[in-house]
Motif scaffolding. Structure first.
Motif, PDB file in Angstrom:
ATOM      1  N   UNK A  99       0.863  -1.179   0.000  1.00  0.00           N
ATOM      2  CA  UNK A  99       0.000   0.000   0.000  1.00  0.00           C
ATOM      3  C   UNK A  99       0.895   1.223   0.000  1.00  0.00           C
ATOM      4  N   UNK A 100       0.649   2.125  -0.945  1.00  0.00           N
ATOM      5  CA  UNK A 100       1.481   3.328  -1.063  1.00  0.00           C
ATOM      6  C   UNK A 100       0.954   4.423  -0.136  1.00  0.00           C
ATOM      7  N   UNK A 101       1.765   5.429   0.026  1.00  0.00           N
ATOM      8  CA  UNK A 101       1.361   6.558   0.851  1.00  0.00           C
ATOM      9  C   UNK A 101       0.044   7.164   0.361  1.00  0.00           C
ATOM     10  N   UNK A 102      -0.119   7.190  -0.951  1.00  0.00           N
ATOM     11  CA  UNK A 102      -1.325   7.768  -1.555  1.00  0.00           C
ATOM     12  C   UNK A 102      -2.563   6.939  -1.241  1.00  0.00           C
ATOM     13  N   UNK A 103      -2.367   5.733  -0.695  1.00  0.00           N
ATOM     14  CA  UNK A 103      -3.506   4.850  -0.450  1.00  0.00           C
ATOM     15  C   UNK A 103      -3.669   3.808  -1.545  1.00  0.00           C
ATOM     16  N   UNK A 104      -3.057   4.060  -2.702  1.00  0.00           N
ATOM     17  CA  UNK A 104      -3.132   3.087  -3.799  1.00  0.00           C
ATOM     18  C   UNK A 104      -2.458   1.780  -3.390  1.00  0.00           C
ATOM     19  N   UNK A 105      -2.967   0.701  -3.946  1.00  0.00           N
ATOM     20  CA  UNK A 105      -2.330  -0.598  -3.697  1.00  0.00           C
ATOM     21  C   UNK A 105      -1.788  -1.158  -5.005  1.00  0.00           C
ATOM     22  N   UNK A 106      -0.687  -1.877  -4.897  1.00  0.00           N
ATOM     23  CA  UNK A 106      -0.112  -2.543  -6.077  1.00  0.00           C
ATOM     24  C   UNK A 106       0.211  -3.979  -5.695  1.00  0.00           C
ATOM     25  N   UNK A 107      -0.169  -4.909  -6.564  1.00  0.00           N
ATOM     26  CA  UNK A 107       0.175  -6.312  -6.336  1.00  0.00           C
ATOM     27  C   UNK A 107       1.326  -6.691  -7.262  1.00  0.00           C
ATOM     28  N   UNK A 108       2.412  -7.174  -6.664  1.00  0.00           N
ATOM     29  CA  UNK A 108       3.551  -7.609  -7.470  1.00  0.00           C
ATOM     30  C   UNK A 108       3.608  -9.126  -7.520  1.00  0.00           C
ATOM     31  N   UNK A 109       3.773  -9.656  -8.706  1.00  0.00           N
ATOM     32  CA  UNK A 109       4.037 -11.090  -8.831  1.00  0.00           C
ATOM     33  C   UNK A 109       5.501 -11.281  -8.495  1.00  0.00           C
ATOM     34  N   UNK A 110       5.747 -12.046  -7.448  1.00  0.00           N
ATOM     35  CA  UNK A 110       7.096 -12.180  -6.914  1.00  0.00           C
ATOM     36  C   UNK A 110       7.799 -13.378  -7.542  1.00  0.00           C
ATOM     37  N   UNK A 111       7.572 -13.597  -8.815  1.00  0.00           N
ATOM     38  CA  UNK A 111       8.221 -14.693  -9.530  1.00  0.00           C
ATOM     39  C   UNK A 111       8.841 -14.107 -10.775  1.00  0.00           C
ATOM     40  N   UNK A 112      10.022 -13.480 -10.623  1.00  0.00           N
ATOM     41  CA  UNK A 112      10.574 -12.781 -11.768  1.00  0.00           C
ATOM     42  C   UNK A 112      10.953 -13.761 -12.872  1.00  0.00           C
TER      43      UNK A 112
END
Ligand code: GDP
Length: 473
Positions: free
Chosen positions: A115-128
């Motif tokens: 969760x970013x400071x702005x409140x936005x959320x980002x989901x990262x696929x942790x399988x590069x």
């Protein structure tokens, strides 16, 4: 099934299909359109209740636009080896503001959400890497909304950079360029941007539309700019999902954990997954015993774009498998049985085609030849092949054995129905019949013979062949 419901002989239905040019066995699965055609051909009136008796509305049920709510973007990091994909994924965890109160991202579960400071959320696929990305795409799972293309500023565009661009373009996923290792003295970010032009990536600084951000994963610079770029891109994409419906999604990672049993990390596509619900994931199913997030916390439920580990499946599904919530255990079993049968059919279909064709040919070539059709079930595919070769090898000119169907696995009802339709006995090598199959065999008068020694099986086939000859002598 269809034959039974129409009160027709299985053999007649199979024969009809063959006349239509469809090589088919009694236990093959057909689609609804074909079933409708056959039923009408046999003089029945068809009323469609649902698209299929098994694969009920698992796909294709569209959500009402008014139920759609914004969801977090799902981001995959790609790029050449050693350009810093893993380091960047590690660094991006630090952009999370919830870390303090709720505990940081402590577990590697294949995906994480910040969760970013702005409140936005980002989901990262942790399988590069491209392998995971293309494996999922190969299974029809387009999980990624945005690709972060990592290019090391001291190395420039390399073969896997180009490959990554191709993957992203093929999937029609927008790219954000992260020019990494900008802390290095020999870093030349502008050179990277120029090189990218040759590969159809025109960044904003070059008058194009692709966002590019200079970062350093190890010095942790440029990360806020990168997450801002992601949020901006996500906004353009207007990503939405309906959270108020039974959940479905994609398996990202799975493993057999010694203590916890099968564990699968899933990303929710739409709907909300609740603890206690029954899910089907690929060929596995189970009642969700626990939902655990990347912070090691137990959750009651998980909504769209949220990655969670689920415990309670009966086996480990494969990355890229779909998962769905279903309403009963019976339904879950039905769907996984169906999928297992489909898979067996796929692996068995080539050999079955060949033997059916040879059956047809032998009937065409030489009407005098007697035929001993056989269904062979064995413990492993290797045994099936060995038995087939030996058995078909001992056939004489006048009498031949024909393995109309051979497959690995226990004897099921569909095997019995197939044997019945061709008047064939079932030869079982190191496998047994389940209860239903035994009862059906009894009822239909299908003979099952069990063997644990291949030579005994072959001898029996020989005896049977000479038995077929006997009346003529
Ligand atoms: P991957 O193969 O793309 O996952 O690359 P890694 O994340 O494993 O990084 C490869 C090497 O580059 C490691 O030794 C990292 O420490 C180093 N590295 C990654 N990012 C940076 C960076 O921004 N600056 C510097 N100087 N080194 C980096």
């Amino acid at each position: 099934d269809l034959a039974q419901r129409m009160n027709e002989r299985v053999a007649d239905v199979v024969k009809y299909m063959m006349r239509q040019g469809e090589m088919m066995r009694a236990n093959d699965i057909i689609d609804a359109d074909t079933a409708e055609l056959i039923a009408e051909e046999f003089g029945h009136t068809v009323k469609r209740v649902s698209e299929s008796d098994v694969e009920i509305g698992l796909e294709g049920d569209e959500d009402d636009p008014k139920d759609m709510k914004p969801r977090a973007p799902i981001v995959t990091v790609m790029g050449h080896v050693d350009h810093g994909k893993t380091s960047l994924l590690d660094a991006l965890r630090s952009t999370d503001v919830v870390a303090g109160e709720a505990g940081g991202i402590t577990q590697h579960i294949g995906a994480y959400q910040v969760q970013l400071e702005s409140g936005d959320k980002i989901t990262f696929l942790d399988t590069p890497g491209h392998a995971a990305f293309s494996a999922m795409r190969a299974r029809g799972a387009n999980v990624t909304d945005i690709v972060i293309l990592v290019v090391a500023a001291d190395d420039g565009v390399m073969p896997q950079t180009i490959e990554a661009i191709k993957h992203a373009k093929a999937a029609e996923v927008p790219i954000i360029v992260a020019v990494n290792k900008c802390d290095k003295p020999d870093a030349d970010p502008d050179k990277v941007l120029t090189e990218l032009l040759q590969h159809d990536i025109q960044v904003e600084a070059m008058g194009g539309e692709v966002q590019a951000v200079k970062v350093s994963a190890t010095a942790r610079t440029g990360l806020d700019e990168l997450t801002e770029a992601i949020s901006l891109q996500a906004e353009l994409l207007e990503l939405k999902a309906n959270p108020d419906r039974p959940a479905d999604g994609i398996v990202v990672e799975s493993q057999l954990d010694k203590g916890r049993g099968p564990v699968a990390t899933v990303l929710i596509n739409r709907g909300t997954l609740q603890r206690g619900e029954i899910v089907v994931a690929g060929k596995q199913w189970g009642k969700v015993r626990a939902l655990i997030n990347e912070r090691g916390q137990q959750l009651k439920d998980a909504g769209p774009a949220v990655p969670v580990e689920i415990l309670g499946l009966d086996g480990a599904p494969e990355p890229g498998d779909m998962f769905n919530v279903v309403d009963s255990e019976a339904r879950a079993r039905e769907i996984t049985d169906y999928r297992n049968r489909m898979e067996r059919q796929k692996t068995g279909v080539a050999s079955a085609r060949a033997s059916l064709e040879s059956l047809m040919n032998s009937m065409k070539d030489d009407k005098e030849v007697s035929e001993l059709p056989l269904v062979v079930k064995a413990d492993v595919q290797g045994s099936v092949e060995a038995i087939k070769q030996s058995v078909e090898g001992i056939s004489t000119d006048e009498v031949r054995a024909n393995v109309i169907y051979g497959a690995a696995g226990g004897i099921s009802e569909s095997d019995i129905l197939l044997a019945k339709s061709s008047n064939a006995p079932v030869f079982a090598f190191n496998v047994r019949a389940n209860k239903q199959a035994r009862e059906l065999a009894e009822k239909e008068g299908v003979e099952i013979r069990y063997y644990s020694v291949i030579y005994n099986l072959i001898d029996d086939v020989k005896d049977t062949l000479s038995g077929m000859l006997a009346p003529e002598k």
